[in-house]
Design an enzyme around this catalytic site. Sequence first.
Site, PDB file in Angstrom:
ATOM      1  N   GLN A 124      11.692  42.178  19.867  1.00  0.00           N
ATOM      2  CA  GLN A 124      12.441  41.906  18.632  1.00  0.00           C
ATOM      3  C   GLN A 124      12.569  43.208  17.837  1.00  0.00           C
ATOM      4  OE1 GLN A 124      10.214  39.645  15.766  1.00  0.00           O
ATOM      5  NE2 GLN A 124      12.023  38.638  14.938  1.00  0.00           N
TER       6      GLN A 124
ATOM      7  N   SER B 180      12.452  44.803  12.122  1.00  0.00           N
ATOM      8  CA  SER B 180      11.897  45.608  11.029  1.00  0.00           C
ATOM      9  C   SER B 180      12.336  47.060  11.151  1.00  0.00           C
ATOM     10  CB  SER B 180      10.371  45.549  11.079  1.00  0.00           C
ATOM     11  OG  SER B 180       9.940  44.217  11.042  1.00  0.00           O
TER      12      SER B 180
ATOM     13  N   GLU C  42       9.953  30.977  14.780  1.00  0.00           N
ATOM     14  CA  GLU C  42       8.893  31.988  14.755  1.00  0.00           C
ATOM     15  C   GLU C  42       7.789  31.592  13.795  1.00  0.00           C
ATOM     16  OE1 GLU C  42       8.222  36.776  14.121  1.00  0.00           O
ATOM     17  OE2 GLU C  42      10.177  35.942  13.712  1.00  0.00           O
TER      18      GLU C  42
END
Length: 379
Positions: free
Chosen positions: A124, A127, A242
């Site tokens: 992923q 961020s 999530e």
Amino acid sequence: MDLEYTPEQQSFRAEARAFLEAHVPKNLPPLDTPEGFPLHVEWEQLLFDNRWAVVDWPEKYGGRDCSLLEWLIFEEEYYRAGGPQRATQNGIFLLGPTLLKFGSEEQKDRILTKMARAEELWCQGWSEPGAGSDLAALTSRADKVDGGFKLYGAKTWSTRGTFSHKTFGLFRTDPESERHRGLTYFLVDLQAEGIGVRPINKLDGDEGFAEVYLDGVFVPDRDVLGEVGKGWNVAMATTGPERGLTLRSPGRFLAMADRLVALAKDRPDACDDRIRDRVADHWMKAEAFRQLGLWTDRRIAAGEDVGAESSVMKLHWSHLDIDLHETALEILGPDAESEMKNGAWMKSYLFGLANPIWGGTSEIQRNIVAERILGLPRK
Ligand SMILES: Cc1cc2nc3c(=O)[nH]c(=O)nc-3n(C[C@H](O)[C@H](O)[C@H](O)COP(=O)(O)OP(=O)(O)OC[C@H]3O[C@@H](n4cnc5c(N)ncnc54)[C@H](O)[C@@H]3O)c2cc1C
């Protein structure tokens, strides 16, 4: 609410239990290490070959078309049998469901089976150095070019980024846009020209994360997920699972609570009344999470949107996990150090400390609960 399992669900549980008891590998080296990672991938492939990798996915992608309830049963059996952390987790639990909802048929056919078989591993890439809790502050951008986009920027804290083949993330496609608008969700090949991947070690020293740099990385149009400029909506479909049930299912904590009870029974001299109370408290909280999972399943089956309540679940399991470990370490006393080598309580405690950060910090979850569930004013 009927809390009995049907005969079909009981036979599903028995089938899963028989397979897992016979095949779960024992004493694998840690996942985020060069020697451990390929062995975990082999295990994922065995799961896939026996159609246990993604039981709730459609059969055409290697699943069994199971319900969420059957998936919860599978998870209970997986952790009861001592199954290791899933190497494929960011793909199968985050991107997979998002692709099933927003992906084109071509994307689903091209990506899902390889993801489930651990042939293509995904991380992923959300961020950024300046965008974590406030994800909409992200500055990575994508410029339109002939046949696709060129991506620029930096992503950080990508779990298992050093071992992954691909990443998924948001990039700003409209340079005039602000905040949640003008973002697009891209699927990016980590082998592409212009990519740099730098490992970051976790607290336990393993290569758990990566920083990913993108300098003019070409991504074809077919690797845009959802509509250009509508990436925020697509991304929000990823955060529900999530935070809530799917990345940390109740089965994991039930098994851990049972292990804690066994540890306490094994070492009665290390357990005074205070410790015994704590063991009982954690066991009840694991059971409460199971009940919450079953209740959530019924609500989803009735077509309700769980929405902000997934933040309640994230808070519950994040802190329960730490409590379970802290009590175990107190029982183990000085032996906790030597236990580290076997990858048991101490090692998973060091990762558990990050639960209140990853997937949205506990402060952010409390804000969501306060504002969207309790209706308290926004500050
Ligand atoms: C183990 C681990 C795995 C991770 N894996 C991934 C991954 O695979 N992919 C990925 O993209 N990211 C990943 N992350 C990053 C994670 O999503 C971010 O760390 C998280 O969102 C917090 O962002 P930040 O670190 O920038 O902290 P900040 O957002 O800078 O927050 C700093 C502190 O301020 C608090 N704070 C911030 N805003 C508010 C507010 N409005 N109200 C109250 N308090 C606030 C936070 O709670 C925190 O305590 C991972 C992180 C960890 C620790």
